[in-house]
Design a protein around this motif. Structure first.
Motif, PDB file in Angstrom:
ATOM      1  N   ASP A 421       0.808  -1.218   0.000  1.00 25.91           N
ATOM      2  CA  ASP A 421       0.000   0.000   0.000  1.00 25.91           C
ATOM      3  C   ASP A 421       0.843   1.271   0.000  1.00 25.91           C
ATOM      4  N   THR A 422       2.163   1.151   0.149  1.00 23.30           N
ATOM      5  CA  THR A 422       3.035   2.322   0.193  1.00 23.30           C
ATOM      6  C   THR A 422       3.330   2.820  -1.224  1.00 23.30           C
ATOM      7  N   PRO A 423       3.137   4.123  -1.492  1.00 18.27           N
ATOM      8  CA  PRO A 423       3.414   4.651  -2.837  1.00 18.27           C
ATOM      9  C   PRO A 423       4.849   4.408  -3.264  1.00 18.27           C
ATOM     10  N   TYR A 424       5.016   4.079  -4.544  1.00 16.88           N
ATOM     11  CA  TYR A 424       6.319   3.891  -5.202  1.00 16.88           C
ATOM     12  C   TYR A 424       7.028   2.599  -4.812  1.00 16.88           C
ATOM     13  N   LEU A 425       6.470   1.814  -3.893  1.00 16.91           N
ATOM     14  CA  LEU A 425       7.062   0.516  -3.568  1.00 16.91           C
ATOM     15  C   LEU A 425       6.459  -0.556  -4.460  1.00 16.91           C
ATOM     16  N   THR A 426       7.297  -1.466  -4.914  1.00 12.85           N
ATOM     17  CA  THR A 426       6.848  -2.582  -5.738  1.00 12.85           C
ATOM     18  C   THR A 426       7.353  -3.891  -5.118  1.00 12.85           C
ATOM     19  N   GLU A 427       6.996  -4.998  -5.741  1.00 12.49           N
ATOM     20  CA  GLU A 427       7.442  -6.289  -5.240  1.00 12.49           C
ATOM     21  C   GLU A 427       8.960  -6.391  -5.175  1.00 12.49           C
ATOM     22  N   THR A 428       9.638  -5.786  -6.145  1.00 16.68           N
ATOM     23  CA  THR A 428      11.097  -5.914  -6.213  1.00 16.68           C
ATOM     24  C   THR A 428      11.839  -4.881  -5.383  1.00 16.68           C
ATOM     25  N   SER A 429      11.153  -3.826  -4.920  1.00 17.53           N
ATOM     26  CA  SER A 429      11.826  -2.787  -4.143  1.00 17.53           C
ATOM     27  C   SER A 429      11.346  -2.720  -2.702  1.00 17.53           C
ATOM     28  N   SER A 430      10.430  -3.588  -2.294  1.00 16.99           N
ATOM     29  CA  SER A 430       9.930  -3.598  -0.921  1.00 16.99           C
ATOM     30  C   SER A 430      11.051  -3.957   0.052  1.00 16.99           C
ATOM     31  N   GLY A 431      10.968  -3.414   1.262  1.00 14.24           N
ATOM     32  CA  GLY A 431      11.949  -3.738   2.283  1.00 14.24           C
ATOM     33  C   GLY A 431      11.924  -5.202   2.665  1.00 14.24           C
ATOM     34  N   LEU A 432      10.749  -5.856   2.564  1.00 14.94           N
ATOM     35  CA  LEU A 432      10.652  -7.276   2.880  1.00 14.94           C
ATOM     36  C   LEU A 432      11.422  -8.102   1.858  1.00 14.94           C
ATOM     37  N   THR A 433      11.261  -7.781   0.575  1.00 20.19           N
ATOM     38  CA  THR A 433      12.032  -8.455  -0.466  1.00 20.19           C
ATOM     39  C   THR A 433      13.524  -8.217  -0.273  1.00 20.19           C
ATOM     40  N   TYR A 434      13.859  -7.011   0.138  1.00 23.62           N
ATOM     41  CA  TYR A 434      15.248  -6.615   0.338  1.00 23.62           C
ATOM     42  C   TYR A 434      15.930  -7.486   1.398  1.00 23.62           C
ATOM     43  N   VAL A 435      15.270  -7.670   2.561  1.00 28.19           N
ATOM     44  CA  VAL A 435      15.914  -8.446   3.628  1.00 28.19           C
ATOM     45  C   VAL A 435      15.953  -9.935   3.295  1.00 28.19           C
ATOM     46  N   VAL A 436      14.926 -10.439   2.596  1.00 24.00           N
ATOM     47  CA  VAL A 436      14.951 -11.846   2.209  1.00 24.00           C
ATOM     48  C   VAL A 436      16.163 -12.124   1.328  1.00 24.00           C
ATOM     49  N   ASP A 437      16.428 -11.238   0.378  1.00 22.99           N
ATOM     50  CA  ASP A 437      17.548 -11.441  -0.540  1.00 22.99           C
ATOM     51  C   ASP A 437      18.898 -11.225   0.149  1.00 22.99           C
ATOM     52  N   ARG A 438      18.972 -10.239   1.049  1.00 26.46           N
ATOM     53  CA  ARG A 438      20.252  -9.912   1.679  1.00 26.46           C
ATOM     54  C   ARG A 438      20.631 -10.892   2.794  1.00 26.46           C
ATOM     55  N   PHE A 439      19.647 -11.507   3.441  1.00 25.30           N
ATOM     56  CA  PHE A 439      19.928 -12.344   4.598  1.00 25.30           C
ATOM     57  C   PHE A 439      20.064 -13.822   4.249  1.00 25.30           C
ATOM     58  N   LYS A 440      19.850 -14.213   3.017  1.00 27.69           N
ATOM     59  CA  LYS A 440      19.805 -15.632   2.695  1.00 27.69           C
ATOM     60  C   LYS A 440      21.151 -16.341   2.882  1.00 27.69           C
ATOM     61  N   HIS A 441      22.250 -15.599   2.890  1.00 27.65           N
ATOM     62  CA  HIS A 441      23.563 -16.219   3.079  1.00 27.65           C
ATOM     63  C   HIS A 441      24.001 -16.230   4.549  1.00 27.65           C
ATOM     64  N   TRP A 442      23.243 -15.586   5.434  1.00 27.40           N
ATOM     65  CA  TRP A 442      23.656 -15.467   6.833  1.00 27.40           C
ATOM     66  C   TRP A 442      23.262 -16.719   7.595  1.00 27.40           C
ATOM     67  N   PRO A 443      24.156 -17.345   8.346  1.00 30.70           N
ATOM     68  CA  PRO A 443      23.838 -18.619   9.006  1.00 30.70           C
ATOM     69  C   PRO A 443      22.846 -18.518  10.155  1.00 30.70           C
ATOM     70  N   HIS A 444      22.491 -17.297  10.571  1.00 26.30           N
ATOM     71  CA  HIS A 444      21.549 -17.137  11.684  1.00 26.30           C
ATOM     72  C   HIS A 444      20.212 -16.564  11.224  1.00 26.30           C
ATOM     73  N   SER A 445      19.877 -16.782   9.974  1.00 23.53           N
ATOM     74  CA  SER A 445      18.590 -16.324   9.449  1.00 23.53           C
ATOM     75  C   SER A 445      17.930 -17.456   8.667  1.00 23.53           C
TER      76      SER A 445
END
Length: 466
Positions: A421-445
């Motif tokens: 619902d946030t203006p200008y956010l899309t599936e590929t730029s959402s903060g949720l998508t961001y952390v899923v992609d950035r944290f996938k290599h971390w052994p504690h996530s």
């Protein structure tokens, strides 16, 4: 083969969305119309993220001008990121240019002179001046891009804020194994048992991608459900997951109803996992699983001191206006999911209505509702932190929240990217998508994408056909 140099004209919304956009166009030049500077000036007042970003852009521009002098603005100044600013994919070697003379707006006027028409007019004048370089408008405003196409101005969306190019490529956290998986890894296969759990060690194939806490399964075989506990030196360590579908292993009275929910409970109940992200459509059980696991480890195991729940306060429809009361009272209307799921978790308590009332009072003392607006500067110690509706957060807001975690704190992020619902956010730029992609290599996530709805047959059918 070298690429031809371009001139990118940045719209105001790009800079207010990402202040570092100035430095993300590599060797190409960046051009700022005067109207953009005026809009940044008008937007700088306030405490919203957009206002803070507008002020940050002004600071960047001031540092660049002070470093090169205001007398060279007509020729452009070098675009070098300020010292100490760490950027991904930033290798700016172009110039920053400004509109230094008024332009005729009649060529871009289709009615009254609007700010968008002022920007288009400055671009048309720039095109006439720069015959050898392609001029491209970069804007997150779809209507402005349409108007630019009408008047013959090349345009594109701002894509440097995307966590990944295609949402379908997002890490799901769950992988189906081929039927010949064990035969393929038979050579060098090791197995052992430790504290009642079965482990395997296999050689990592060249064509296989492994991530810590990745969940694996053999289709049709509930016994072959595993999780990756370690990846090192070409070897992968696997462990058979706990079965929370069995009522004997219920978590605060809740049992997993499908494979993904069982994987989610394994991640939520693992004390070595500090960050869990749950992605899924409505009714897949994200909030219920997170609450049940949190209560089990807060009330029973005493691993955490209390549960803190927060969410982005973005309305689905028209805003209902000012909400009176304390911080928790203001947040209560946004926390309907908490109330609904607590009813499910307490309806099985013994003692009838008196027992349920006592349980509700006890839980109310251990579950706190907090507003995301006041998270800056806080540190949470030994807390179970649930962030609901995380798809409405920008990557910067997500960073602000996750960095609040102190020793012993576990963060659970949940959301449905189909309901942004946030203006200008899309599936590929959402903060949720961001952390899923950035944290996938971390052994504690750990990350789980829940695909099967369990709310009701009505809700499941509505999700499919509506």
């Amino acid at each position: 083969m070298t690429r031809s140099k371009r001139i990118y004209v940045l719209d105001t919304n790009v800079l207010m969305h990402d202040p570092t956009a100035l430095f993300k166009f590599e060797e190409h030049d960046v051009f700022l119309p005067m109207q953009v500077l005026e809009e940044l000036d008008n937007a700088k007042k306030g405490t919203s993220e957009a206002s803070r970003n507008a002020r940050q852009v002004s600071r960047f521009l001031n540092e660049l001008i002070e470093a090169h002098g205001s007398t060279a603005l007509d020729k452009g100044i070098a675009l070098a990121p300020p010292q100490g600013l760490q950027l991904r994919n930033a290798a700016s070697a172009g110039r920053l240019r400004f509109q230094i003379a008024p332009v005729d707006t009649s060529r871009a006027q289709f009615g009254k002179i609007m700010p968008d028409n002022q920007i288009l007019a400055s671009i048309i004048a720039l095109q006439a001046e720069e015959q050898r370089s392609a001029v491209v408008l970069v804007s997150k405003d779809i209507n402005l891009r349409i108007k630019a196409s009408i008047v013959g101005v090349a345009n594109e969306d701002y894509e440097n804020d995307r966590a990944l190019d295609d949402f379908s490529l997002l890490y799901s956290g769950v992988t189906a194994l081929p039927e010949d998986f064990w035969q393929r890894h038979g050579n060098g296969l090791k197995s052992w048992t430790d504290k009642g759990r079965t482990y395997y060690e296999i050689a990592a194939g060249d064509d296989e991608q492994w991530y810590p806490n990745q969940f694996l399964y053999l289709p049709g075989d509930e016994q072959s459900e595993l999780t990756v506990t370690g990846v090192a030196d070409g070897r992968v360590t696997l462990r058979i997951v706990d079965d929370y579908r069995d009522g004997k292993h219920a978590v605060w009275g809740i049992s997993a109803r499908n494979r993904e929910q069982n994987f989610a409970l394994n991640a939520l109940m693992d004390p070595d996992v500090d960050f869990v992200s749950l992605l899924g459509t409505a009714g897949t059980g994200k909030t219920l699983l997170a609450l049940a696991a949190g209560l089990a480890q807060t009330m029973d195991a005493q691993r955490y001191r209390e549960i803190i729940m927060t969410r982005a306060t973005v309305s689905v429809g028209e805003d209902i206006g000012f909400l009176p009361g304390t911080e928790e009272e203001k947040m209560t209307p946004w926390m309907g999911a908490l109330t609904d799921n607590l009813e499910v978790l307490t309806q099985t308590q013994e003692g009838g209505s008196w027992g349920r009332a006592a349980t509700n009072d006890l839980l109310a003392s251990r579950i706190k509702i907090r507003a995301l607006n006041f998270m800056r500067g806080r540190t949470f110690l030994s807390r179970w932190l649930i962030l609901d509706e995380a798809q409405n957060l920008t990557p910067k807001q997500m960073k602000t929240l996750v960095t609040r975690a102190g020793p012993g704190t576990k963060i659970v992020c949940m959301g449905n990217v189909e309901q942004i619902d946030t203006p200008y956010l899309t599936e590929t730029s959402s903060g949720l998508t961001y952390v899923v992609d950035r944290f996938k290599h971390w052994p504690h996530s750990a990350h789980i994408t829940l695909r099967r709805g369990e709310r009701s047959r009505l809700a499941d059918y509505a999700s499919e056909v509506l």
